[in-house]
Design a protein around this motif. Structure first.
Motif, PDB file in Angstrom:
ATOM      1  N   THR A  56       0.818  -1.206   0.000  1.00  0.00           N
ATOM      2  CA  THR A  56       0.000   0.000   0.000  1.00  0.00           C
ATOM      3  C   THR A  56       0.860   1.268   0.000  1.00  0.00           C
ATOM      4  OG1 THR A  56      -0.103   0.241   2.394  1.00  0.00           O
ATOM      5  CG2 THR A  56      -1.742  -1.211   1.373  1.00  0.00           C
ATOM      6  N   THR A  57       0.255   2.345  -0.405  1.00  0.00           N
ATOM      7  CA  THR A  57       0.923   3.640  -0.397  1.00  0.00           C
ATOM      8  C   THR A  57       1.315   4.020   1.026  1.00  0.00           C
ATOM      9  OG1 THR A  57      -0.365   4.285  -2.315  1.00  0.00           O
ATOM     10  CG2 THR A  57       0.680   6.049  -1.074  1.00  0.00           C
ATOM     11  N   LEU A  58       0.459   3.696   1.992  1.00  0.00           N
ATOM     12  CA  LEU A  58       0.766   3.985   3.397  1.00  0.00           C
ATOM     13  C   LEU A  58       2.050   3.284   3.825  1.00  0.00           C
ATOM     14  CD1 LEU A  58       0.112   5.100   6.217  1.00  0.00           C
ATOM     15  CD2 LEU A  58      -1.248   3.025   6.597  1.00  0.00           C
ATOM     16  N   THR A  59       2.190   2.023   3.465  1.00  0.00           N
ATOM     17  CA  THR A  59       3.385   1.274   3.839  1.00  0.00           C
ATOM     18  C   THR A  59       4.629   1.895   3.215  1.00  0.00           C
ATOM     19  OG1 THR A  59       2.074  -0.751   3.998  1.00  0.00           O
ATOM     20  CG2 THR A  59       4.456  -1.012   3.858  1.00  0.00           C
ATOM     21  N   LEU A  60       4.544   2.263   1.943  1.00  0.00           N
ATOM     22  CA  LEU A  60       5.687   2.889   1.271  1.00  0.00           C
ATOM     23  C   LEU A  60       6.029   4.229   1.907  1.00  0.00           C
ATOM     24  CD1 LEU A  60       4.852   2.055  -2.438  1.00  0.00           C
ATOM     25  CD2 LEU A  60       6.536   0.942  -0.955  1.00  0.00           C
ATOM     26  N   PHE A  61       5.021   4.987   2.283  1.00  0.00           N
ATOM     27  CA  PHE A  61       5.239   6.263   2.964  1.00  0.00           C
ATOM     28  C   PHE A  61       5.946   6.032   4.300  1.00  0.00           C
ATOM     29  CE2 PHE A  61       3.720   9.503   5.984  1.00  0.00           C
ATOM     30  CZ  PHE A  61       4.258  10.637   5.387  1.00  0.00           C
ATOM     31  N   LEU A  62       5.504   5.039   5.049  1.00  0.00           N
ATOM     32  CA  LEU A  62       6.134   4.742   6.339  1.00  0.00           C
ATOM     33  C   LEU A  62       7.571   4.267   6.165  1.00  0.00           C
ATOM     34  CD1 LEU A  62       3.130   3.029   8.179  1.00  0.00           C
ATOM     35  CD2 LEU A  62       4.028   5.342   8.518  1.00  0.00           C
ATOM     36  N   VAL A  63       7.819   3.501   5.118  1.00  0.00           N
ATOM     37  CA  VAL A  63       9.192   3.072   4.832  1.00  0.00           C
ATOM     38  C   VAL A  63      10.069   4.296   4.552  1.00  0.00           C
ATOM     39  CG1 VAL A  63      10.629   1.835   3.158  1.00  0.00           C
ATOM     40  CG2 VAL A  63       8.550   0.764   4.043  1.00  0.00           C
TER      41      VAL A  63
ATOM     42  N   LEU B 294      13.319   2.001  -2.998  1.00  0.00           N
ATOM     43  CA  LEU B 294      11.965   2.446  -3.341  1.00  0.00           C
ATOM     44  C   LEU B 294      11.860   2.868  -4.803  1.00  0.00           C
ATOM     45  CD1 LEU B 294      11.059   4.504  -0.141  1.00  0.00           C
ATOM     46  CD2 LEU B 294      10.204   2.242  -0.787  1.00  0.00           C
ATOM     47  N   PHE B 295      12.984   3.262  -5.390  1.00  0.00           N
ATOM     48  CA  PHE B 295      12.978   3.728  -6.773  1.00  0.00           C
ATOM     49  C   PHE B 295      13.362   2.657  -7.794  1.00  0.00           C
ATOM     50  CE2 PHE B 295      13.312   7.712  -4.421  1.00  0.00           C
ATOM     51  CZ  PHE B 295      12.300   8.436  -5.032  1.00  0.00           C
ATOM     52  N   ILE B 296      14.152   1.664  -7.374  1.00  0.00           N
ATOM     53  CA  ILE B 296      14.611   0.700  -8.378  1.00  0.00           C
ATOM     54  C   ILE B 296      13.862  -0.630  -8.361  1.00  0.00           C
ATOM     55  CG2 ILE B 296      16.908   1.699  -8.483  1.00  0.00           C
ATOM     56  CD1 ILE B 296      17.869  -0.824  -6.946  1.00  0.00           C
ATOM     57  N   PHE B 297      13.209  -0.939  -7.261  1.00  0.00           N
ATOM     58  CA  PHE B 297      12.474  -2.201  -7.188  1.00  0.00           C
ATOM     59  C   PHE B 297      10.978  -1.938  -7.229  1.00  0.00           C
ATOM     60  CE2 PHE B 297      16.383  -3.209  -4.665  1.00  0.00           C
ATOM     61  CZ  PHE B 297      16.941  -4.090  -5.574  1.00  0.00           C
ATOM     62  N   ASN B 298      10.240  -2.954  -7.618  1.00  0.00           N
ATOM     63  CA  ASN B 298       8.782  -2.878  -7.539  1.00  0.00           C
ATOM     64  C   ASN B 298       8.237  -4.283  -7.312  1.00  0.00           C
ATOM     65  OD1 ASN B 298       8.654  -4.177 -10.084  1.00  0.00           O
ATOM     66  ND2 ASN B 298       8.786  -2.214 -11.122  1.00  0.00           N
ATOM     67  N   GLY B 299       6.968  -4.345  -7.003  1.00  0.00           N
ATOM     68  CA  GLY B 299       6.289  -5.619  -6.829  1.00  0.00           C
ATOM     69  C   GLY B 299       6.883  -6.483  -5.738  1.00  0.00           C
ATOM     70  N   ALA B 300       7.008  -7.767  -6.043  1.00  0.00           N
ATOM     71  CA  ALA B 300       7.473  -8.747  -5.065  1.00  0.00           C
ATOM     72  C   ALA B 300       8.907  -8.485  -4.621  1.00  0.00           C
ATOM     73  CB  ALA B 300       7.347 -10.161  -5.636  1.00  0.00           C
ATOM     74  N   MET B 301       9.749  -8.011  -5.546  1.00  0.00           N
ATOM     75  CA  MET B 301      11.142  -7.728  -5.179  1.00  0.00           C
ATOM     76  C   MET B 301      11.209  -6.578  -4.176  1.00  0.00           C
ATOM     77  SD  MET B 301      14.265  -8.471  -5.245  1.00  0.00           S
ATOM     78  CE  MET B 301      14.528  -9.589  -6.598  1.00  0.00           C
ATOM     79  N   LEU B 302      10.437  -5.530  -4.397  1.00  0.00           N
ATOM     80  CA  LEU B 302      10.400  -4.413  -3.451  1.00  0.00           C
ATOM     81  C   LEU B 302       9.920  -4.895  -2.090  1.00  0.00           C
ATOM     82  CD1 LEU B 302      10.669  -1.444  -2.695  1.00  0.00           C
ATOM     83  CD2 LEU B 302       8.366  -1.079  -3.623  1.00  0.00           C
ATOM     84  N   MET B 303       8.895  -5.725  -2.085  1.00  0.00           N
ATOM     85  CA  MET B 303       8.378  -6.262  -0.826  1.00  0.00           C
ATOM     86  C   MET B 303       9.460  -7.040  -0.089  1.00  0.00           C
ATOM     87  SD  MET B 303       5.110  -6.960   0.683  1.00  0.00           S
ATOM     88  CE  MET B 303       4.107  -6.852  -0.757  1.00  0.00           C
ATOM     89  N   ALA B 304      10.194  -7.876  -0.805  1.00  0.00           N
ATOM     90  CA  ALA B 304      11.247  -8.681  -0.178  1.00  0.00           C
ATOM     91  C   ALA B 304      12.357  -7.807   0.382  1.00  0.00           C
ATOM     92  CB  ALA B 304      11.812  -9.673  -1.197  1.00  0.00           C
TER      93      ALA B 304
ATOM     94  N   ILE C  31       4.751  -5.920   9.588  1.00  0.00           N
ATOM     95  CA  ILE C  31       3.388  -6.484   9.650  1.00  0.00           C
ATOM     96  C   ILE C  31       2.545  -5.952   8.498  1.00  0.00           C
ATOM     97  CG2 ILE C  31       1.239  -6.497  10.992  1.00  0.00           C
ATOM     98  CD1 ILE C  31       3.094  -6.517  13.536  1.00  0.00           C
ATOM     99  N   LEU C  32       2.606  -4.639   8.252  1.00  0.00           N
ATOM    100  CA  LEU C  32       1.832  -4.042   7.148  1.00  0.00           C
ATOM    101  C   LEU C  32       2.232  -4.620   5.799  1.00  0.00           C
ATOM    102  CD1 LEU C  32       1.689  -0.273   8.170  1.00  0.00           C
ATOM    103  CD2 LEU C  32      -0.201  -1.931   8.184  1.00  0.00           C
ATOM    104  N   SER C  33       3.489  -5.009   5.653  1.00  0.00           N
ATOM    105  CA  SER C  33       3.953  -5.538   4.362  1.00  0.00           C
ATOM    106  C   SER C  33       3.314  -6.886   4.030  1.00  0.00           C
ATOM    107  CB  SER C  33       5.482  -5.646   4.342  1.00  0.00           C
ATOM    108  OG  SER C  33       5.925  -6.747   5.104  1.00  0.00           O
TER     109      SER C  33
END
Length: 120
Positions: free
Chosen positions: A2-9, A69-79, A116-118
């Motif tokens: 979520t956008t919230l999770t990315l903002f918190l990161v 946050l800028f080079i990864f997306n999707g599952a890789m960003l999550m990991a 947890i949010l991730s």
């Protein structure tokens, strides 16, 4: 994720940049107050060098989080984010046990919440 999770990161990254600034550039009084250390200890040359060295690590961590946050997306960003949050949780737990209990709130708790949010 979520956008919230990315903002918190991103906030976690900014927090570590702030910690870096305190460790590397703040005066001994600010460092002593922030890290609950005696002023005479923080004023020593070797302690100041050790804090500055730790600051480099915090700055590198912050930049790596921002970069991810800028080079990864999707599952890789999550990991990658989960890996960073687990790392911060381990460091936060150790710092909370060995330096000051404030680290539990400042580092361990936010990283745990983001981890947890991730998964949601």
């Amino acid at each position: 994720m979520t956008t919230l999770t990315l903002f918190l990161v991103a906030l976690i990254a900014l927090e570590h940049l702030g910690i870096m600034l305190i460790e590397m550039f703040a005066g001994p009084k600010t460092q002593a107050r922030t890290f609950d250390m005696p002023l005479n200890f923080v004023s020593q040359t070797h302690t100041r060098t050790a804090l500055a060295n730790q600051g480099i690590y915090n700055g590198a961590l912050a930049l790596l989080i921002i970069f991810s946050l800028f080079i990864f997306n999707g599952a890789m960003l999550m990991a990658v984010i989960r890996l960073f949050m687990i790392f911060i949780m381990i460091v936060g737990a150790y710092g909370g046990l060995t330096v000051t209990r404030k680290i539990f709130i400042a580092q361990l708790l936010p990283a745990t919440i983001i981890l947890i949010l991730s998964f949601l």
